[in-house]
Design an enzyme around this catalytic site. Structure first.
Site, PDB file in Angstrom:
ATOM      1  CB  ALA A  65     -17.721  65.211   8.967  1.00 16.28           C
ATOM      2  N   GLY A 108     -21.790  67.889   7.879  1.00 16.40           N
ATOM      3  CA  GLY A 108     -20.696  68.815   7.591  1.00 16.40           C
ATOM      4  C   GLY A 108     -20.822  69.472   6.216  1.00 16.40           C
ATOM      5  CD  GLU A 131     -24.483  66.717  11.831  1.00 20.30           C
ATOM      6  OE1 GLU A 131     -25.728  66.899  11.771  1.00 20.30           O
ATOM      7  OE2 GLU A 131     -23.677  67.432  11.217  1.00 20.30           O
TER       8      GLU A 131
HETATM    9  C1  HXC Z   1     -17.931  58.841   4.508  1.00 21.58           C
HETATM   10  C2  HXC Z   1     -19.575  58.575   2.957  1.00 21.58           C
HETATM   11  C3  HXC Z   1     -20.345  59.601   3.554  1.00 21.58           C
HETATM   12  C4  HXC Z   1     -19.803  60.245   4.706  1.00 21.58           C
HETATM   13  C5  HXC Z   1     -21.434  58.845   1.869  1.00 21.58           C
HETATM   14  N1  HXC Z   1     -20.288  58.152   1.919  1.00 21.58           N
HETATM   15  N2  HXC Z   1     -21.488  59.732   2.859  1.00 21.58           N
HETATM   16  N3  HXC Z   1     -18.386  58.220   3.436  1.00 21.58           N
HETATM   17  N4  HXC Z   1     -18.589  59.832   5.138  1.00 21.58           N
HETATM   18  N5  HXC Z   1     -20.445  61.235   5.305  1.00 21.58           N
HETATM   19  C6  HXC Z   1     -19.856  57.078   1.014  1.00 21.58           C
HETATM   20  C7  HXC Z   1     -20.629  55.793   1.261  1.00 21.58           C
HETATM   21  O1  HXC Z   1     -20.075  55.095   2.343  1.00 21.58           O
HETATM   22  C8  HXC Z   1     -20.421  55.095  -0.045  1.00 21.58           C
HETATM   23  O2  HXC Z   1     -19.123  54.554  -0.114  1.00 21.58           O
HETATM   24  C9  HXC Z   1     -20.453  56.226  -1.058  1.00 21.58           C
HETATM   25  O3  HXC Z   1     -20.168  57.412  -0.320  1.00 21.58           O
HETATM   26  C10 HXC Z   1     -21.803  56.381  -1.709  1.00 21.58           C
HETATM   27  O4  HXC Z   1     -22.795  56.504  -0.693  1.00 21.58           O
HETATM   28  P1  HXC Z   1     -24.095  55.585  -0.644  1.00 21.58           P
HETATM   29  O5  HXC Z   1     -24.587  55.609   0.746  1.00 21.58           O
HETATM   30  O6  HXC Z   1     -23.844  54.263  -1.264  1.00 21.58           O
HETATM   31  O7  HXC Z   1     -25.068  56.419  -1.598  1.00 21.58           O
HETATM   32  P2  HXC Z   1     -26.655  56.545  -1.493  1.00 21.58           P
HETATM   33  O8  HXC Z   1     -27.279  55.206  -1.195  1.00 21.58           O
HETATM   34  O9  HXC Z   1     -27.066  57.299  -2.701  1.00 21.58           O
HETATM   35  O10 HXC Z   1     -26.934  57.457  -0.199  1.00 21.58           O
HETATM   36  C11 HXC Z   1     -26.461  58.812  -0.163  1.00 21.58           C
HETATM   37  C12 HXC Z   1     -26.563  59.355   1.267  1.00 21.58           C
HETATM   38  C13 HXC Z   1     -25.834  58.414   2.231  1.00 21.58           C
HETATM   39  C14 HXC Z   1     -28.034  59.489   1.668  1.00 21.58           C
HETATM   40  C15 HXC Z   1     -25.943  60.768   1.262  1.00 21.58           C
HETATM   41  O11 HXC Z   1     -24.514  58.172   1.727  1.00 21.58           O
HETATM   42  C16 HXC Z   1     -25.704  58.965   3.601  1.00 21.58           C
HETATM   43  O12 HXC Z   1     -26.654  58.926   4.398  1.00 21.58           O
HETATM   44  N6  HXC Z   1     -24.516  59.444   3.954  1.00 21.58           N
HETATM   45  C17 HXC Z   1     -24.224  59.945   5.278  1.00 21.58           C
HETATM   46  C18 HXC Z   1     -24.906  61.279   5.494  1.00 21.58           C
HETATM   47  C19 HXC Z   1     -24.605  61.790   6.884  1.00 21.58           C
HETATM   48  O13 HXC Z   1     -25.041  61.216   7.892  1.00 21.58           O
HETATM   49  N7  HXC Z   1     -23.844  62.874   6.958  1.00 21.58           N
HETATM   50  C20 HXC Z   1     -23.501  63.446   8.204  1.00 21.58           C
HETATM   51  C21 HXC Z   1     -22.167  62.907   8.610  1.00 21.58           C
HETATM   52  S1  HXC Z   1     -21.733  63.453  10.240  1.00 21.58           S
HETATM   53  P3  HXC Z   1     -18.855  52.947  -0.123  1.00 21.58           P
HETATM   54  O14 HXC Z   1     -17.375  52.870  -0.315  1.00 21.58           O
HETATM   55  O15 HXC Z   1     -19.327  52.473   1.191  1.00 21.58           O
HETATM   56  O16 HXC Z   1     -19.668  52.463  -1.270  1.00 21.58           O
HETATM   57  C22 HXC Z   1     -21.275  65.026   9.999  1.00 21.58           C
HETATM   58  C23 HXC Z   1     -21.181  65.894  11.180  1.00 21.58           C
HETATM   59  C24 HXC Z   1     -19.911  65.865  11.829  1.00 21.58           C
HETATM   60  O17 HXC Z   1     -21.067  65.502   8.945  1.00 21.58           O
HETATM   61  C25 HXC Z   1     -20.035  66.403  13.195  1.00 21.58           C
HETATM   62  C26 HXC Z   1     -20.198  65.345  14.190  1.00 21.58           C
HETATM   63  C27 HXC Z   1     -18.927  64.718  14.652  1.00 21.58           C
END
Ligand code: HXC
Length: 257
Positions: A65, A108, A131
């Site tokens: 998400a 998500g 999360e």
């Molecule tokens: C918004 C995101 C994002 C996310 C990545 N991006 N994941 N933006 N929401 N979930 C964006 C980053 O901010 C970045 O943008 C760009 O995508 C590239 O990501 P990087 O982190 O630079 O890439 P990398 O170093 O290769 O790492 C990839 C990754 C990491 C390991 C997937 O991005 C990551 O850990 N993302 C979050 C994963 C996560 O925690 N997902 C769960 C979300 S909570 P910019 O503009 O900054 O360069 C969820 C549950 C919801 O989904 C329910 C609870 C409320």
């Protein structure tokens, strides 16, 4: 339609929805939810579409998400909007959905993949429910669908640690049905969808409903439901045609009704 975060196309009886927010690794924001649901509902209502394919990109199916969109929210806004409830509409569709997961399917993204009916994983896919590392818990069905898909031991492990698993582990625990080389994943999903779409649409829908009933009912009720649906199919043209085709040693011509 004028979609901004997804690409939509059709090929034969297969409708395809591809997540398209490359700069955000296909993070799912409210607009993406609305667009995916609306495109999928349109396919579901189309008698010429027998299966839906859901794709991401090579790097990410969806990295979760949208954390940037959520980070400023408070309880009152989340509650008033019933945040994420819109996704439920996707799981109510009756047309089978085949997902190809390449790269990250986190949070998500993993939960969206689990809303699909058949999951194809690329060898590069990684799955996880991180999360807890953000101070929240899964909010798009992960605590329920992951537990039903892989059982308590693996679900607790993944949801409490936030660790990621690779495609092989995902297949071993029953989260996905097939693992294929990355270059083949989207095409495999398309051909699985084409294979499903070549069947009678109402019969495929009823098969999906029957399997899904296993998650909602007791065994006795589920078997009763299955048997009644089985009986009901004997009122369709496609049952008559399917069995006649077998007996006459020819291919069936489905009327989809
Ligand atoms: C918004 C995101 C994002 C996310 C990545 N991006 N994941 N933006 N929401 N979930 C964006 C980053 O901010 C970045 O943008 C760009 O995508 C590239 O990501 P990087 O982190 O630079 O890439 P990398 O170093 O290769 O790492 C990839 C990754 C990491 C390991 C997937 O991005 C990551 O850990 N993302 C979050 C994963 C996560 O925690 N997902 C769960 C979300 S909570 P910019 O503009 O900054 O360069 C969820 C549950 C919801 O989904 C329910 C609870 C409320």
């Amino acid at each position: 339609g004028a979609f901004e975060t997804i690409l939509v196309s059709t090929a034969g009886r297969v409708g395809t929805i591809q997540l398209d927010r490359p700069k955000a690794l296909n993070a799912l924001n409210a607009q993406t939810m609305d667009e995916v649901v609306s495109a999928a509902q349109k396919f579901d209502a189309d008698p010429n579409i027998g299966a839906i394919v859901l794709l991401g990109s090579e790097r990410a199916f969806a990295a979760g998400a949208d954390i940037k969109e959520m980070s400023q929210q408070d309880f009152a806004t989340m509650y008033a909007a019933d945040w994420f409830a819109g996704w439920d509409a996707l799981t109510r569709l009756r047309t089978p959905i085949v997902a190809s997961v390449r790269g990250f399917a986190l949070g998500g993204g993993c939960e969206l993949a689990m809303m699909a009916d058949v999951l194809i994983a690329s060898e590069t896919a990684t799955f996880g429910q991180p999360e807890i590392t953000l101070g929240v818990i899964p909010g798009m069905g992960g605590s329920q669908r992951l537990t039903r898909a892989v059982g308590k031991a693996k679900a607790m492990d993944l949801i409490l640690t936030g660790r990621r698993i690779d495609a092989d582990e995902a297949e071993r625990i029953g989260l996905v049905s097939r693992v294929v080389p990355d270059a083949d994943a989207d095409d495999t999903a398309r051909s699985v969808a084409a294979e499903i779409a070549a069947k009678s649409k109402p019969v495929a829908q009823m098969a999906k409903e029957a399997v899904n009933a296993a998650f909602e009912t007791t065994l006795h009720q589920g078997i009763q439901f299955e048997r009644r649906v089985f009986h009901a199919l004997f009122s369709t043209q496609d049952q008559t045609e399917g069995m006649d085709a077998f007996v006459s040693k020819r291919d069936p011509q489905w009327s989809h009704c």
